[in-house]
Design a protein around this motif. Structure first.
Motif, short mmCIF file in Angstrom:
data_model
loop_
_atom_site.label_atom_id
_atom_site.label_comp_id
_atom_site.label_asym_id
_atom_site.label_seq_id
_atom_site.Cartn_x
_atom_site.Cartn_y
_atom_site.Cartn_z
N ASP A 80 -1.63 1.89 -5.17
CA ASP A 80 -3.00 2.09 -4.70
C ASP A 80 -3.87 1.00 -5.32
N GLU A 123 -12.01 4.10 2.99
CA GLU A 123 -11.64 2.95 2.17
C GLU A 123 -12.86 2.17 1.70
N SER A 169 -6.92 0.63 -5.56
CA SER A 169 -8.08 1.09 -6.33
C SER A 169 -7.70 1.53 -7.73
N ASP A 201 -13.96 -5.97 3.83
CA ASP A 201 -13.51 -4.66 4.29
C ASP A 201 -13.09 -4.74 5.75
N LEU A 251 -10.92 -2.28 6.79
CA LEU A 251 -10.36 -0.95 6.99
C LEU A 251 -11.40 0.08 7.39
N TYR A 268 0.80 -1.22 0.00
CA TYR A 268 0.00 0.00 0.00
C TYR A 268 0.84 1.28 0.00
N LYS A 283 -13.78 3.30 -1.74
CA LYS A 283 -12.73 2.89 -2.67
C LYS A 283 -12.86 1.40 -2.99
N GLN A 284 -13.18 0.62 -1.96
CA GLN A 284 -13.31 -0.82 -2.17
C GLN A 284 -14.54 -1.14 -3.03
#
Length: 175
Positions: free
Chosen positions: A40, A59, A42, A53, A55, A36, A62-63
């Motif tokens: 990135d 995030e 994403s 997920d 995080l 990371y 983004k996920q």
């Protein structure tokens, strides 16, 4: 334990983390590791079927953006929503409140054409037995970082609270 279980179930596992964890994560069964600090996820991933997920926060969206249409995001960190409350058979008033509280994530999921589910893992005898059976059947061995004597429980809690671990932190009850 998500990595070896997912791999054993035939899934392709892609995960991210810091470079020092790369080899350990790949040994657990991940197909691809993304550092990371240099990449990135994403920007390099798309059309993913499932995201777990761990995080939360920014995030989560983004996920969702890397999922294919119809993909599924399961969150351990974001916000419970109405479907979680119904699944857990919570009282109607809690279903209503969590429906409002989790609406942001439901709308986000609709925007990306994916589904959003929140899960709350609670340890109980039945659940632990099921997990134990999966571990035995698939011959999964947990990744253990450190074993602390019970007298050093505060050191163990400090280690976990500050994120300085690579695998499970265990407290031994044996003398």
């Amino acid at each position: 334990m998500a990595i070896p279980i997912s791999k054993a179930k035939g899934l392709t596992v892609i995960t991210n983390g810091s470079a020092e964890n790369r080899d350990r994560v790949l040994e657990l069964g991940a197909t691809r590791f993304i550092d990371y600090k240099t990449e990135d996820y994403s920007e390099v991933l798309s059309d993913v079927d499932y995201v777990l997920d761990t995080l939360g926060g920014k995030e989560t969206e983004k996920q969702m953006s890397i999922l294919k249409k119809g993909g599924k995001l399961v969150s351990l960190r974001a916000m419970p929503n109405g479907s979680f409350a119904k699944r857990m058979n919570l009282p109607i008033w809690k279903q209503f409140v969590l429906g409002i509280a989790g609406r942001k994530f439901d709308r986000m999921a609709d925007k990306y054409g994916v589904s959003y589910d929140f899960i709350f893992v609670k340890s109980d005898g039945k659940q632990l037995t099921e997990v134990s059976n999966i571990f035995q059947e698939l011959k999964i061995k947990p990744s253990i970082d450190t074993v602390f004597d019970f007298d050093n429980v505060n050191d163990a809690l400090d280690k976990v609270a500050n994120g300085r671990y690579k695998g499970k932190t265990v407290i031994s009850m044996m003398e």
